[in-house]
Structures are given as structure tokens and as C-alpha cells.
Design an enzyme around this catalytic site. Structure first.
Site, PDB file in Angstrom:
ATOM      1  N   HIS A   1       0.743  -1.200   0.005  1.00  0.00           N
ATOM      2  CA  HIS A   1       0.022  -0.117   0.148  1.00  0.00           C
ATOM      3  C   HIS A   1       0.974   1.481   0.153  1.00  0.00           C
ATOM      4  O   HIS A   1       0.338   2.160  -0.293  1.00  0.00           O
ATOM      5  CB  HIS A   1      -1.040   0.090   1.135  1.00  0.00           C
ATOM      6  CG  HIS A   1      -0.217   0.468   2.449  1.00  0.00           C
ATOM      7  ND1 HIS A   1       0.402  -0.454   3.317  1.00  0.00           N
ATOM      8  CD2 HIS A   1      -0.066   1.424   3.132  1.00  0.00           C
ATOM      9  CE1 HIS A   1       0.905  -0.006   4.374  1.00  0.00           C
ATOM     10  NE2 HIS A   1       0.516   1.207   4.056  1.00  0.00           N
ATOM     11  N   ARG A   2       2.100   1.202   0.149  1.00  0.00           N
ATOM     12  CA  ARG A   2       2.980   2.464   0.285  1.00  0.00           C
ATOM     13  C   ARG A   2       2.973   3.255  -1.175  1.00  0.00           C
ATOM     14  O   ARG A   2       3.090   2.421  -2.155  1.00  0.00           O
ATOM     15  CB  ARG A   2       4.439   2.173   0.486  1.00  0.00           C
ATOM     16  CG  ARG A   2       4.558   1.555   2.151  1.00  0.00           C
ATOM     17  CD  ARG A   2       4.688   2.551   2.879  1.00  0.00           C
ATOM     18  NE  ARG A   2       4.773   1.989   4.551  1.00  0.00           N
ATOM     19  CZ  ARG A   2       4.932   2.827   5.577  1.00  0.00           C
ATOM     20  NH1 ARG A   2       4.796   4.213   5.375  1.00  0.00           N
ATOM     21  NH2 ARG A   2       4.969   2.165   6.661  1.00  0.00           N
TER      22      ARG A   2
END
Length: 352
Positions: free
Chosen positions: A200-201
Site C-alpha cells: 500500500h505504500r
């Protein structure tokens, strides 16, 4: 003691659950949810499952640029702090919600306390690195999860009012795990052996080449990949034309609640993640971790041999997953599950 606690993202809900439980025995706490995570599966469902008190204030900030999001949070938080006059503003971790709460508290009469102080990835391209450093240097009371974090603060000239209570995420995880062991598990159908993946970064989701390399690695693994997909990641996969490749390489599922996620971590052969919190959860649950980043703030887990940094290189991801079968003996790094009680005791001393 009057405490204003600021949360806005999944890891903060988990940390605050432990501390709020201890605080509310003898003190008044007002919980502010900034709305940084606004999807139900990433927000309200965690409040319900963790028995977190309903927020006294929900700012509903939602998404936006870092500047817009942080500024909107600060405007609302300043009004609340002025109206409520808390003794302490309590912030967690390293999100924009953390920084907004810290800057508002630093310009008020309240003391600022930072839970999870002293962590450093030394990667200035990560917004979280900026947030955690600025917050630490604004704080009156700093709670480091381990000795390494305390030493880092000392190297930066912060030596007063630094305490090492342990990691509050461990407190919550122990409570949830005990509850899960008396139930039927996650309720999610999954293979007997699998790798659990979370991505998700922004550094991975906003770069097509990096995201494609990660998906390609998943397709080359000898065991299936279970992939609870963050909404940002789903959008990126679709926009980059990688969705079909991703669904062929892994079993993509919707975000899951905390109990389900913990069960998935505990039963996986290893975890591949770019999340800081998941690195710790894997460590606590005796599951080897492959970190899809070039740096980590949880350097002790790497030094202990339970976490391997691989970035977004396909071959390195594949090799690390295949090698993650026989980790060494695991040291105690982040306390024994009573961090929240120790934090509250120290806050009580600070306002006397």
C-alpha cells in the site's frame, strides 16, 4: 487527567485500543478520529472489533495532498484543543494525523506525548519519516518501543522524558490472539500453505515498474499468494493495466478486519509487505517477513534475522520468500505486553 488522543489510520486504532483501555479506568479521554482512513473496512470496523470508544470528534478529512490533508486536520484540531484544554495530547506513529496533532499541541499549553517515538528509516522520500522526526522533536514525553529507538533519540539530542514501555501493538495483538484461539479462526478460505502479501505504500503503488515487479515475483512463487488489497493498490493495478496479471499471480481479497488479518499472518509461511506495522505483527506471530522496501524503521527485526529487505526487485523477492523457512531463535525486543499500562503510569506522573 484529561487526555486528547488523535488517531486516523489502522495502525493507530490498534495502538490506541490498548492505551484507551488503560486510560479510561481513572481518567478522561477524548478520542479524535481525523478520517485519514475513511473506508469502512479500514476505519469503523476496527473501532468495533477492538472495542475502541466511539470518537468524540470525527473530522472527516479523508484524502488529499499531504499539505491539504495536514492543514485541514490542524485547523480542526486547534479548535478542539482550544475548546477542551486537555492536559496531554497523545499521538501515535507517523501519519499525517500524527504530525497535525503534534504541531497543534506544540503551540498550545497541553503537553505532547508521542507513542512509538525514535523510529527511523533514514529514507526522506517517505512522508512517514518526515512526520516521525518532526513529531519527536516537538514532543514533551516520548515513548520508544525499544532500546534502539531510545538510543536514536539520544543521538539526535533528545534524552529527557524518554521512556521505553514496549510496543502497545503487542498488547492489543495478545488480547486479540487469545480471543481468536477460542474461535474458528479467520473465517476466510485459504490454501494450506500460502504467502500473505500487503502492498500500500505510495512508493510502490505510485510506480508502475515497482508494482509490476512485485506482482511478477508473486507469479513465480511456489506457493499461492493471499493478497488483501488496499483500495489505493486496487486503483493502481487497474490504472496501470496490471489487474489481470495480479489476479493470475495472487488471490486478491477485500480488506479484512484485524482478527482475520492476525490469523492470516499467523498461519502464513511468510509475509511479504511494505507496511511497518505488519513487519512487527509477523515478528510477534513467529512468521518470517519479507519487506518490499529498501529501508525499515524496525531495524531490530532485520538484525534478528526475521525480516529481509528486498525492495521491489522480482528475483530478490522470490529468493527471499524461498529462503524464509528456517529463521533463527527469536529475541525479545519490544516488551511483554504491558506497554499501555506503563505509558498511562508515566503520563500520570507527568501531569502531577
Amino acid at each position: 487527567m484529561n487526555v486528547l488522543s488523535v488517531v486516523g489510520a489502522r495502525p493507530q486504532f490498534i495502538k490506541a485500543a490498548a492505551v484507551s483501555q488503560q486510560l479510561r479506568h481513572d481518567h478522561d479521554e477524548l478520542l479524535v478520529h481525523t478520517g485519514q482512513h475513511y473506508d469502512h473496512e479500514l476505519s469503523e470496523v476496527f473501532f468495533e472489533e477492538l472495542a475502541l470508544p466511539k470518537p468524540a470528534f470525527h473530522l472527516g478529512v479523508g484524502s488529499g495532498t499531504h499539505a491539504h490533508q495536514t492543514a485541514e486536520m490542524m485547523t480542526e484540531l486547534e479548535r478542539i484543543v482550544d475548546d477542551e484544554s486537555p492536559d496531554i495530547v497523545l499521538v501515535y506513529g507517523d501519519t499525517n494525523s500524527t504530525l497535525a496533532g503534534a504541531l497543534v499541541a506544540a503551540k498550545s499549553s497541553a503537553q505532547l506525548a508521542h507513542v512509538e517515538a525514535g523510529l527511523r528509516s533514514y529514507d526522506w522520500s517517505m512522508p512517514e519519516e518526515v512526520n516521525r522526526r518532526l513529531t519527536d522533536h516537538c514532543s514533551d514525553i516520548l515513548f520508544a518501543p525499544g532500546q534502539h529507538a531510545k538510543e536514536t533519540l539520544e543521538q539526535e539530542g533528545i534524552s529527557e522524558n524518554v521512556f521505553v514501555p514496549g510496543d502497545v501493538m503487542y498488547d492489543t495483538l495478545l488480547q486479540i490472539r487469545d480471543r481468536l484461539h477460542n474461535t474458528d479462526g479467520s473465517g476466510i478460505e485459504r490454501p494450506d500453505e500460502y504467502v500473505l502479501a500487503t502492498v500500500h505504500r505510495a512508493k510502490n503503488t505510485d510506480d508502475r515498474d515497482r508494482l509490476a515487479a512485485i506482482i511478477d515475483a508473486f507469479s513465480q512463487l511456489r506457493v499461492p499468494v493471499v493478497f488483501p488489497a488496499h483500495p489505493r493498490t486496487v486503483t493502481a493495478l487497474q490504472e496501470y493495466g496490471l489487474w489481470d496479471r495480479a489476479t493470475e499471480a495472487s488471490r486478491i481479497i477485500d480488506p479484512v478486519n484485524y482478527g482475520q488479518f492476525i490469523t492470516l499472518v499467523e498461519d502464513a509461511v511468510c509475509v511479504a509487505t511494505d507496511s511497518g506495522g505488519v513487519q512487527k505483527e509477523a515478528f510477534y506471530l513467529d512468521t518470517p517477513c519479507i519487506t518490499l522496501r529498501d529501508t525499515t524503521e524496525w531495524v531490530e527485526t532485520v538484525d534478528a534475522g526475521w525480516n529481509t529487505l528486498v525492495g521491489a526487485e522480482t528475483s530478490e523477492i522470490v529468493d527471499a520468500v524461498r529462503a524464509a523457512v528456517d529463521p533463527p531463535a527469536k529475541p525479545d525486543l519490544y516488551g511483554n505486553g504491558n506497554a499501555a499500562a506503563r505509558i498511562v503510569e508515566q503520563l500520570e506522573r507527568s501531569v502531577r
